[in-house]
Design a protein around this motif. Structure first.
Motif, PDB file in Angstrom:
ATOM      1  N   LYS A 130       0.834  -1.197   0.000  1.00 45.45           N
ATOM      2  CA  LYS A 130       0.000   0.000   0.000  1.00 45.45           C
ATOM      3  C   LYS A 130       0.870   1.250   0.000  1.00 45.45           C
ATOM      4  N   SER A 131       1.910   1.266   0.825  1.00 47.92           N
ATOM      5  CA  SER A 131       2.819   2.417   0.880  1.00 47.92           C
ATOM      6  C   SER A 131       3.469   2.659  -0.475  1.00 47.92           C
ATOM      7  N   ALA A 132       3.917   1.570  -1.107  1.00 48.80           N
ATOM      8  CA  ALA A 132       4.551   1.696  -2.421  1.00 48.80           C
ATOM      9  C   ALA A 132       3.567   2.235  -3.455  1.00 48.80           C
ATOM     10  N   ALA A 133       2.327   1.739  -3.414  1.00 49.10           N
ATOM     11  CA  ALA A 133       1.306   2.194  -4.369  1.00 49.10           C
ATOM     12  C   ALA A 133       1.023   3.679  -4.197  1.00 49.10           C
ATOM     13  N   ILE A 134       0.952   4.135  -2.947  1.00 51.07           N
ATOM     14  CA  ILE A 134       0.714   5.559  -2.697  1.00 51.07           C
ATOM     15  C   ILE A 134       1.899   6.391  -3.186  1.00 51.07           C
ATOM     16  N   GLY A 135       3.122   5.907  -2.945  1.00 52.46           N
ATOM     17  CA  GLY A 135       4.298   6.616  -3.440  1.00 52.46           C
ATOM     18  C   GLY A 135       4.297   6.742  -4.952  1.00 52.46           C
ATOM     19  N   ILE A 136       3.958   5.653  -5.638  1.00 55.94           N
ATOM     20  CA  ILE A 136       3.895   5.674  -7.106  1.00 55.94           C
ATOM     21  C   ILE A 136       2.797   6.618  -7.577  1.00 55.94           C
ATOM     22  N   LEU A 137       1.654   6.585  -6.880  1.00 48.62           N
ATOM     23  CA  LEU A 137       0.536   7.462  -7.245  1.00 48.62           C
ATOM     24  C   LEU A 137       0.929   8.929  -7.124  1.00 48.62           C
ATOM     25  N   PHE A 138       1.524   9.297  -5.991  1.00 43.54           N
ATOM     26  CA  PHE A 138       1.909  10.686  -5.785  1.00 43.54           C
ATOM     27  C   PHE A 138       2.985  11.101  -6.800  1.00 43.54           C
ATOM     28  N   ALA A 183       4.981  17.254  -0.028  1.00 45.45           N
ATOM     29  CA  ALA A 183       4.850  17.778   1.337  1.00 45.45           C
ATOM     30  C   ALA A 183       3.960  16.908   2.208  1.00 45.45           C
ATOM     31  N   ILE A 184       3.109  16.088   1.585  1.00 48.22           N
ATOM     32  CA  ILE A 184       2.172  15.281   2.381  1.00 48.22           C
ATOM     33  C   ILE A 184       2.340  13.780   2.150  1.00 48.22           C
ATOM     34  N   VAL A 185       3.342  13.372   1.384  1.00 43.14           N
ATOM     35  CA  VAL A 185       3.435  11.951   1.047  1.00 43.14           C
ATOM     36  C   VAL A 185       3.747  11.089   2.264  1.00 43.14           C
ATOM     37  N   TYR A 186       4.563  11.581   3.208  1.00 44.22           N
ATOM     38  CA  TYR A 186       4.947  10.735   4.339  1.00 44.22           C
ATOM     39  C   TYR A 186       3.751  10.362   5.232  1.00 44.22           C
ATOM     40  N   PRO A 187       2.867  11.287   5.602  1.00 42.91           N
ATOM     41  CA  PRO A 187       1.730  10.884   6.446  1.00 42.91           C
ATOM     42  C   PRO A 187       0.824   9.839   5.809  1.00 42.91           C
ATOM     43  N   TYR A 188       0.815   9.764   4.483  1.00 43.64           N
ATOM     44  CA  TYR A 188      -0.085   8.831   3.805  1.00 43.64           C
ATOM     45  C   TYR A 188       0.646   7.599   3.251  1.00 43.64           C
ATOM     46  N   GLY A 189       1.889   7.773   2.838  1.00 41.56           N
ATOM     47  CA  GLY A 189       2.610   6.654   2.235  1.00 41.56           C
ATOM     48  C   GLY A 189       3.745   6.113   3.063  1.00 41.56           C
ATOM     49  N   GLY A 190       4.030   6.750   4.225  1.00 39.12           N
ATOM     50  CA  GLY A 190       5.106   6.265   5.072  1.00 39.12           C
ATOM     51  C   GLY A 190       6.472   6.415   4.414  1.00 39.12           C
ATOM     52  N   ILE A 219       8.409   4.140   2.917  1.00 40.12           N
ATOM     53  CA  ILE A 219       8.542   3.489   1.607  1.00 40.12           C
ATOM     54  C   ILE A 219       7.932   4.355   0.515  1.00 40.12           C
ATOM     55  N   GLY A 220       6.725   4.844   0.763  1.00 39.20           N
ATOM     56  CA  GLY A 220       6.066   5.692  -0.224  1.00 39.20           C
ATOM     57  C   GLY A 220       6.828   6.970  -0.489  1.00 39.20           C
ATOM     58  N   THR A 221       7.395   7.564   0.560  1.00 37.30           N
ATOM     59  CA  THR A 221       8.157   8.805   0.405  1.00 37.30           C
ATOM     60  C   THR A 221       9.406   8.583  -0.427  1.00 37.30           C
ATOM     61  N   VAL A 222      10.144   7.522  -0.121  1.00 37.23           N
ATOM     62  CA  VAL A 222      11.372   7.225  -0.867  1.00 37.23           C
ATOM     63  C   VAL A 222      11.063   6.974  -2.341  1.00 37.23           C
ATOM     64  N   ILE A 223      10.031   6.191  -2.611  1.00 38.51           N
ATOM     65  CA  ILE A 223       9.670   5.884  -4.000  1.00 38.51           C
ATOM     66  C   ILE A 223       9.271   7.156  -4.738  1.00 38.51           C
ATOM     67  N   ILE A 237      13.207  18.960  -3.635  1.00 38.58           N
ATOM     68  CA  ILE A 237      12.619  17.644  -3.378  1.00 38.58           C
ATOM     69  C   ILE A 237      13.066  17.114  -2.019  1.00 38.58           C
ATOM     70  N   LEU A 238      14.366  17.253  -1.735  1.00 35.54           N
ATOM     71  CA  LEU A 238      14.888  16.799  -0.443  1.00 35.54           C
ATOM     72  C   LEU A 238      14.265  17.571   0.712  1.00 35.54           C
ATOM     73  N   MET A 239      14.137  18.877   0.562  1.00 36.47           N
ATOM     74  CA  MET A 239      13.550  19.705   1.616  1.00 36.47           C
ATOM     75  C   MET A 239      12.085  19.340   1.850  1.00 36.47           C
ATOM     76  N   LEU A 240      11.377  19.078   0.773  1.00 33.58           N
ATOM     77  CA  LEU A 240       9.957  18.725   0.899  1.00 33.58           C
ATOM     78  C   LEU A 240       9.774  17.384   1.604  1.00 33.58           C
ATOM     79  N   CYS A 241      10.653  16.443   1.338  1.00 40.05           N
ATOM     80  CA  CYS A 241      10.588  15.157   2.041  1.00 40.05           C
ATOM     81  C   CYS A 241      10.805  15.354   3.536  1.00 40.05           C
TER      82      CYS A 241
END
Length: 361
Positions: free
Chosen positions: A37-45, A73-80, A82-86, A110-114
């Motif tokens: 799920k985390s990977a899918a959210i990362g790919i989606l974002f 800016a919001i990928v980590y709360p939703y994708g964790g 794994i999602g953030t890195v992807i 990109i780094l700052m936003l993560c």
């Protein structure tokens, strides 16, 4: 750069993020919690960000303003993690491929936003509740990434500062607020749907699943058997002389005994096994990938533990025994319907043979 062009570009960016929101609802419905799920959210974002980068506002050659700021800016709360890195890797790779003078500032952004996304996830909700205020703060923090423009050539920076820069910052904040609002609504709606589905498939007294849930589990088990030749067994358990308990001690005591028996059975099974209140005082165990011998041993273990347990309801102490019938898929029983009939018949023989025993079909 004309503000009308910038405004049109911002509207396009918001349109792409709307597609991300709609797709997010599909992801959280179809992927269980976990790395997939985390990977899918990362790919989606990342996909939303890349689409936005393809339709970006360009205040100067090689410099892009797009929807990646809000999404990262919001990928980590939703994708964790794994999602953030992807998401970060995919977006960074695409930004490098696009080229231009803004590559290095873009990668820094990109780094700052993560980092902003991670920090936002670490702020407790009890301190800053989910809502407009929290989203606005995240948007403001995300806008700090705009300082990466200082790495651009002076003549490029001159075309960005002023009204265009302010408009982009405000658009990023608005984008974060809109996305978070809709994503949280979708999460809340899904929680309600899952709660209703849980209530519809769980027996309120024993907290076991009901026959509706069993039908779905049985279908999955049969598909697994056909596809993987996995073993599957059924155990049908019935409380001996349960009507006598109800008649002598009352239905409240009977309900307590039934719930306690269910708890003992549930304690002895694996996480993936399905335990169902099949009807009245009958409890059915569907054991995926379980051979006949293992199912027999489980039924005997449960029977023995129940026999040796003192069931207490108020001031009453009740001795309870159960009978069980066991059947397994194989050459003899090739369908779930045949398996149910066989387990029920074995249970019937256990009752005729004196109760408090396990019979195998």
């Amino acid at each position: 750069m004309e503000l009308s062009i910038l405004a049109t570009g911002i509207v396009r960016i918001l349109g792409i993020t709307a597609l991300v929101i709609l797709s997010y609802s599909m992801v959280i419905r179809n992927f269980p919690n976990g790395w997939k799920k985390s990977a899918a959210i990362g790919i989606l974002f990342a996909t939303g960000a890349i689409l936005s980068m393809n339709d970006a506002v360009m205040p100067a050659p090689g410099v892009f303003f797009d929807g990646r700021t809000a999404l990262l800016a919001i990928v980590y709360p939703y994708g964790g993690l794994i999602g953030t890195v992807i998401a970060a890797l995919l977006i960074a790779a695409y930004r490098i491929w696009l080229g231009g003078v803004g590559v290095v500032p873009g990668l820094l952004s990109i780094l700052m936003l993560c980092c902003v996304s991670y920090a936002a996830a670490r702020v407790p909700v009890r301190k800053i509740p989910v809502g407009f205020g929290r989203s606005t703060l995240i948007g403001l923090a995300a806008s700090l990434s705009i300082i990466s423009v200082v790495l651009l050539p002076g003549e490029v920076v001159a075309t960005i500062v002023g009204a265009p820069l302010i408009a982009v910052i405000l658009a990023n904040i608005a984008n974060v607020v809109i996305i978070v609002n809709f994503l949280e609504r979708e999460k809340s709606r899904l929680r309600i749907i899952r709660a209703l589905e849980h209530e519809a498939s769980v027996d309120p007294l024993t907290k076991l699943q009901n026959r509706r849930a069993f039908d779905k589990a049985a279908l999955r088990a049969m598909n697994d058997n056909r596809a993987k030749a996995a073993h599957c067994s059924l155990i049908m358990i019935d409380i001996d002389h349960f009507k006598t308990i109800n008649d002598r001690l009352g239905h409240y005591t009977g309900d307590t005994v039934l719930a306690d028996v269910a708890a003992i059975i549930q304690k002895n099974v694996r996480l993936g096994d399905v335990v169902v209140r099949y009807g009245g005082e009958e409890i059915l165990l569907l054991l995926a990938n379980t051979k006949q011998d293992a199912a027999n041993a489980l039924a005997e273990r449960v029977r023995s533990e129940i026999e040796n347990t003192d069931f207490v309801s108020g001031s009453e102490s009740v001795n309870v025994t159960v009978s069980a019938g066991v059947a397994s898929l194989g050459e003899k029983y090739a369908s779930m319907e045949a398996l149910l009939k066989a387990a029920d018949k074995a249970l019937y023989h256990a009752k005729l043979s004196g109760r408090n025993r396990v019979e195998v079909a």
